[in-house]
Motif scaffolding. Structure first.
Motif, mmCIF file in Angstrom:
data_model
loop_
_atom_site.group_PDB
_atom_site.id
_atom_site.type_symbol
_atom_site.label_atom_id
_atom_site.label_comp_id
_atom_site.label_asym_id
_atom_site.label_seq_id
_atom_site.Cartn_x
_atom_site.Cartn_y
_atom_site.Cartn_z
ATOM 1 N N LEU A 284 0.830 -1.204 0.000
ATOM 2 C CA LEU A 284 0.000 0.000 0.000
ATOM 3 C C LEU A 284 0.866 1.256 0.000
ATOM 4 C CD1 LEU A 284 -2.791 -1.043 2.530
ATOM 5 C CD2 LEU A 284 -2.995 -0.826 0.041
ATOM 6 N N ALA A 285 1.977 1.212 0.735
ATOM 7 C CA ALA A 285 2.891 2.358 0.754
ATOM 8 C C ALA A 285 3.514 2.580 -0.620
ATOM 9 C CB ALA A 285 3.976 2.132 1.803
ATOM 10 N N ALA A 286 3.847 1.489 -1.292
ATOM 11 C CA ALA A 286 4.421 1.604 -2.638
ATOM 12 C C ALA A 286 3.399 2.185 -3.610
ATOM 13 C CB ALA A 286 4.897 0.235 -3.124
ATOM 14 N N PHE A 287 2.150 1.728 -3.518
ATOM 15 C CA PHE A 287 1.092 2.296 -4.360
ATOM 16 C C PHE A 287 0.941 3.789 -4.095
ATOM 17 C CE2 PHE A 287 -0.922 -2.059 -4.847
ATOM 18 C CZ PHE A 287 -0.779 -2.092 -6.221
ATOM 19 N N ALA A 288 0.963 4.168 -2.830
ATOM 20 C CA ALA A 288 0.810 5.581 -2.468
ATOM 21 C C ALA A 288 1.970 6.416 -3.010
ATOM 22 C CB ALA A 288 0.716 5.717 -0.954
ATOM 23 N N ALA A 289 3.189 5.866 -2.948
ATOM 24 C CA ALA A 289 4.359 6.591 -3.448
ATOM 25 C C ALA A 289 4.263 6.808 -4.949
ATOM 26 C CB ALA A 289 5.630 5.823 -3.095
#
Length: 313
Positions: A284-289
């Motif tokens: 999810l953090a990678a998607f947000a980045a």
């Protein structure tokens, strides 16, 4: 469409007809393989190749250099894809597995395995030649050129991802086909759960990683980016700041950046044995980045273009 590559158009037509036929098969044939209809796999392959072959048929008509090479390689792609999907359909009709099937006692499977193996290589090589041919020329305005180049790069990566998985990981096991026969398999499409299914429509794995996910997204990136380029061209008729092809090209570049990030994340996610629908905090953090970087790049391009609007004609 009279100028489009005819063998690829014929391939797209055959794949479209197959997709419709398999759709009927889903309804009238109750046989299943590992929890999914025997006709789902040829339906998905038919749909994917119908869309991609039609895209290539249009693209090859735009070549300014290497037109003869493009025609020949396009024909090879069309024939290779048609033979590959035909072999998949034959196995589906027989109620057994096409890819990863290691049954040495079935003469039909033994005859089709080389087709399935070398057919993939033929299609991949043809794809690489087409990609290089397109990269050495400018096929249209800057935005469309960027969409085509980035899309072909993504599609090529999409073909390489499952190939990499097939030759680097082995999961020998025995499964049961639609007729109740035990079939030895040497590989699977899942990670953590080699034969996982469960996601609606696609039947991708809901219990583990699945390399069909990045394969799908990367393969169809070219269509997504072409749609973006087309929408920007239409909006350019209403917004003066979008009439500069350099602005549209930068926006297509932002979309390509975001889409490439998406493909990278779902590939990483699958490799960790994680289902698409069950992302962890890192995913999810990678998607947000990726969303943040893409949004910032897009916003910067729009603001800069609107600030220069009086100079645009």
């Amino acid at each position: 469409m009279k100028t489009w590559h005819r063998p690829l158009l014929l391939c797209a037509g055959l794949m479209s007809a197959l997709t419709l036929a398999c759709g009927v098969g889903l309804v009238v044939d109750e046989r299943s393989l590992l929890g999914e209809s025997v006709w789902l796999k040829p339906l998905k392959f038919g749909f994917a190749f119908a869309l991609y072959a039609a895209t290539l048929a249009w693209l090859l008509s735009k070549l300014a250099k290497g037109r003869r090479l493009g025609r020949w390689v396009g024909t090879i792609f069309a024939v290779g894809a048609s033979v590959e999907v035909a072999a998949i359909t034959v196995q589906a009709a027989r109620g057994t597995f096409s890819h990863f099937n290691a049954d040495q006692n079935d003469p039909v499977t033994l005859a089709l395995v080389p087709i399935l193996t070398y057919g993939v290589m033929i299609v991949l090589i043809a794809q690489l030649v087409i990609a290089v041919t397109v990269l050495i020329q400018r096929t249209s305005d800057a935005a469309l050129t960027r969409a085509i180049r980035a899309g072909l790069g993504l599609a090529t990566a999409g073909m390489l991802i499952p190939l990499y998985w097939m030759v680097t990981e082995l999961h020998p096991r025995t499964v049961t086909d639609a007729a109740g026969r035990n079939v030895p398999m040497y590989q699977g499409h899942g990670i953590g759960d080699p034969d996982g299914t469960g996601i609606p429509l696609t039947n991708w794995s809901a219990t583990g990683g699945d390399f069909r996910v990045p394969h799908f997204f990367a393969l169809h990136g070219i269509q997504a980016l072409l749609v973006v380029a087309a929408l920007l061209a239409v909006l350019g008729a209403r917004h003066a700041w979008l009439r500069d092809e350099r602005v549209r090209a930068r926006l297509v570049g932002s979309a390509a950046l975001g889409y490439t990030g998406l493909v990278a994340i779902v590939t990483w996610q699958a490799g960790r044995g994680q289902s698409l629908i069950h992302p962890d905090a890192a995913t999810l953090a990678a998607f947000a980045a990726v969303a943040l970087v893409t949004g910032c790049a897009t916003a910067w391009t729009i603001l800069a273009a609107r600030a220069r609007r009086p100079a645009v004609r």
